[in-house]
Design an enzyme around this catalytic site. Structure first.
Site, PDB file in Angstrom:
ATOM      1  N   ALA A 139       0.816  -1.212   0.000  1.00  7.62           N
ATOM      2  CA  ALA A 139       0.000   0.000   0.000  1.00  7.62           C
ATOM      3  C   ALA A 139       0.850   1.261   0.000  1.00  7.62           C
ATOM      4  O   ALA A 139       0.345   2.362   0.203  1.00  7.62           O
ATOM      5  CB  ALA A 139      -0.940   0.000   1.208  1.00  7.62           C
ATOM      6  N   ASP A 188      12.462   5.389   4.116  1.00  5.54           N
ATOM      7  CA  ASP A 188      11.499   4.558   4.832  1.00  5.54           C
ATOM      8  C   ASP A 188      12.111   3.938   6.084  1.00  5.54           C
ATOM      9  O   ASP A 188      11.479   3.889   7.146  1.00  5.54           O
ATOM     10  CB  ASP A 188      10.972   3.448   3.913  1.00  5.54           C
ATOM     11  CG  ASP A 188      10.330   4.010   2.656  1.00  5.54           C
ATOM     12  OD1 ASP A 188       9.992   5.206   2.647  1.00  5.54           O
ATOM     13  OD2 ASP A 188      10.178   3.243   1.684  1.00  5.54           O
ATOM     14  N   TYR A 240      10.633   1.866 -10.674  1.00  5.03           N
ATOM     15  CA  TYR A 240      11.338   2.659  -9.653  1.00  5.03           C
ATOM     16  C   TYR A 240      12.807   2.806 -10.042  1.00  5.03           C
ATOM     17  O   TYR A 240      13.375   3.910 -10.051  1.00  5.03           O
ATOM     18  CB  TYR A 240      11.187   1.974  -8.298  1.00  5.03           C
ATOM     19  CG  TYR A 240      11.817   2.699  -7.130  1.00  5.03           C
ATOM     20  CD1 TYR A 240      11.087   3.597  -6.363  1.00  5.03           C
ATOM     21  CD2 TYR A 240      13.148   2.471  -6.785  1.00  5.03           C
ATOM     22  CE1 TYR A 240      11.666   4.260  -5.288  1.00  5.03           C
ATOM     23  CE2 TYR A 240      13.734   3.126  -5.716  1.00  5.03           C
ATOM     24  CZ  TYR A 240      12.988   4.013  -4.963  1.00  5.03           C
ATOM     25  OH  TYR A 240      13.572   4.663  -3.895  1.00  5.03           O
TER      26      TYR A 240
HETATM   27  C1  GLA Z   1       9.925   4.139  -1.746  1.00  6.16           C
HETATM   28  C2  GLA Z   1      11.401   3.986  -1.395  1.00  6.16           C
HETATM   29  C3  GLA Z   1      11.941   5.252  -0.738  1.00  6.16           C
HETATM   30  C4  GLA Z   1      11.597   6.489  -1.541  1.00  6.16           C
HETATM   31  C5  GLA Z   1      10.109   6.498  -1.928  1.00  6.16           C
HETATM   32  C6  GLA Z   1       9.766   7.627  -2.846  1.00  6.16           C
HETATM   33  O1  GLA Z   1       9.157   4.238  -0.588  1.00  6.16           O
HETATM   34  O2  GLA Z   1      11.599   2.908  -0.514  1.00  6.16           O
HETATM   35  O3  GLA Z   1      13.333   5.150  -0.536  1.00  6.16           O
HETATM   36  O4  GLA Z   1      12.412   6.597  -2.673  1.00  6.16           O
HETATM   37  O5  GLA Z   1       9.723   5.292  -2.549  1.00  6.16           O
HETATM   38  O6  GLA Z   1       9.906   8.849  -2.209  1.00  6.16           O
END
Ligand code: GLA
Length: 400
Positions: A139, A188, A240
């Protein structure tokens, strides 16, 4: 987090330290040495800036992953999850090798943490771990980081490793990058390790300097809603990594170490220099304007003007949608509907391609805004979103 043994309202599953310890005892036949918790997160502003050495501002959710754990003396790592199918995963810690596979199961995350700790020379041995989580998976709310960080914290405790929260976050990121194979930044894991209740965390991802910014939504009569669109978000699917590579290409073309080093005031020249590569140009525009938005949000929060950050959230969403191209129909619908129904601002949060949006709204308007989003999803034929409140909560800690 929820109190001992309480049912989490988001999942209706029992959750709490006592429950998790009791499950550990049922699985492994003895009480655990301790129980630790690490939260999921939303990011208030600063998206995809972390792997560009930029600024981010996450806050921890009340949803947590709990780990009950005991050390073992025989070099065996046993992993069990209350939420996953299957039994105990059993591994030998001296046989752990990175075989990056983002599709690998959940056990790769904690196994990767043990591997990363050993790679760093930390004297960590075997362990029995049992996990129980209320962090929604897929999510965009960092369930992976919660799982990694709670593992790191539990092992730090069991083996008295003496690592600081930011060091644990680094080890967790190393596990995800090298062992699992997802090229994520540091946001994160730092959020899970370092956030504090009642605050958003302003993090400079290059210097790793942190500032806890008071974010007392309830005290100001505000709410931050999370709209989980239920569109599954996957970081491992290449998009990504593609954005990340595009940003690195932009930095090389502009002759800077990272896009963080392009000052907002120099953006027009930088964009002009990329005129022959519109894709990279748009990525650069997002990153440079997004870093600037983080600084603007910090300034507004410092000035006590919380309501005024709303339009910056919405502008940030447009930038992610149009320049970074990582939104989707459901996220756009959530943001547009919330704003049309009177929200102060809204944006997608996290990696993108699905996952969740956040909505800043007056407390009195929250029910109507939530209802409008739910109705719009039904009218568009989308699965019902899950809407709940993001109360800025504690980072990882020992609970028992
Ligand atoms: C994911 C990655 C983070 C960050 C976000 C986008 O959550 O784990 O390191 O790059 O995307 O801000």
């Amino acid at each position: 987090m929820t109190a001992h043994g309480a049912a989490d309202p988001a999942t209706e599953r029992p959750h709490g330290a006592q429950h998790t310890a009791a499950e550990f005892a049922a699985v492994y036949g003895a009480a655990p040495t301790g129980t630790w918790a690490a939260p999921g997160r939303v990011n208030l502003i600063g998206e995809h800036t972390d792997y560009n050495d930029g600024f981010v501002m996450p806050l921890a959710l009340p949803h947590t992953t709990l780990a009950a754990a005991s050390a073992r003396t025989d070099g065996v790592l046993r992993l069990h999850s209350g939420g996953a199918d299957g039994g105990i995963v059993e591994l030998r810690i001296d046989a752990l090798r990175p075989e990056p596979d983002p599709q690998a199961g959940w056990a790769a995350y904690p196994a990767g943490v043990v591997w990363a700790m050993r790679e760093a020379g930390l004297p960590v041995g075997g362990a029995d771990l049992h996990y129980d989580s209320t962090v929604p998976t897929g999510a965009g709310l960092s369930s992976s980081a919660a799982l990694e960080v709670v593992t790191a914290l539990a092992l730090n405790g069991l083996y008295a490793l003496g690592q600081e929260p930011q060091q644990l976050a680094r080890l967790a990121q190393r596990a995800e990058n090298a062992f699992v194979g997802v090229p994520c930044g540091i946001m994160d894991q730092t959020a899970a390790a370092c956030c504090t209740a009642g605050h958003a965390l302003f993090l400079d991802t290059r210097a790793l300097t942190r500032r806890q910014i008071p974010f007392d939504l309830a005290g100001e009569g505000l709410r931050l809603l999370v709209v989980d669109t239920r569109v599954k978000h996957e970081l491992g699917d290449g998009a990504y990594a593609e954005r990340r590579a595009g940003c690195e290409r932009g930095a090389r073309a502009l002759g800077v170490r990272a896009l963080r080093d392009v000052p907002y005031a120099h953006l027009p020249e930088a964009l002009a220099g990329l005129a022959d590569d519109p894709v990279t140009q748009a990525l650069v525009r997002h990153i440079v304007t997004e870093n600037h938005r983080v600084e603007e949000v910090v300034a507004l929060l410092d000035a006590g003007r919380t309501r005024a950050i709303g339009p910056l959230l919405t502008t940030g969403h447009a930038s992610l949608r149009d320049d970074f191209k990582i939104s989707c129909r459901e996220l756009d619908l959530a943001v547009d509907t919330a704003n049309a129904a009177g929200a102060l601002g809204a944006r997608m949060t996290g990696g993108g391609f699905g996952g969740s949006a956040i909505v800043l709204v007056e407390e009195a308007d929250a029910p109507a805004v939530g209802a409008a989003v739910t109705e719009a999803f039904a009218a568009a034929g989308h699965a019902a979103p899950r809407i709940f409140e993001a109360v800025p909560s504690a980072g990882a800690h020992r609970v028992e």
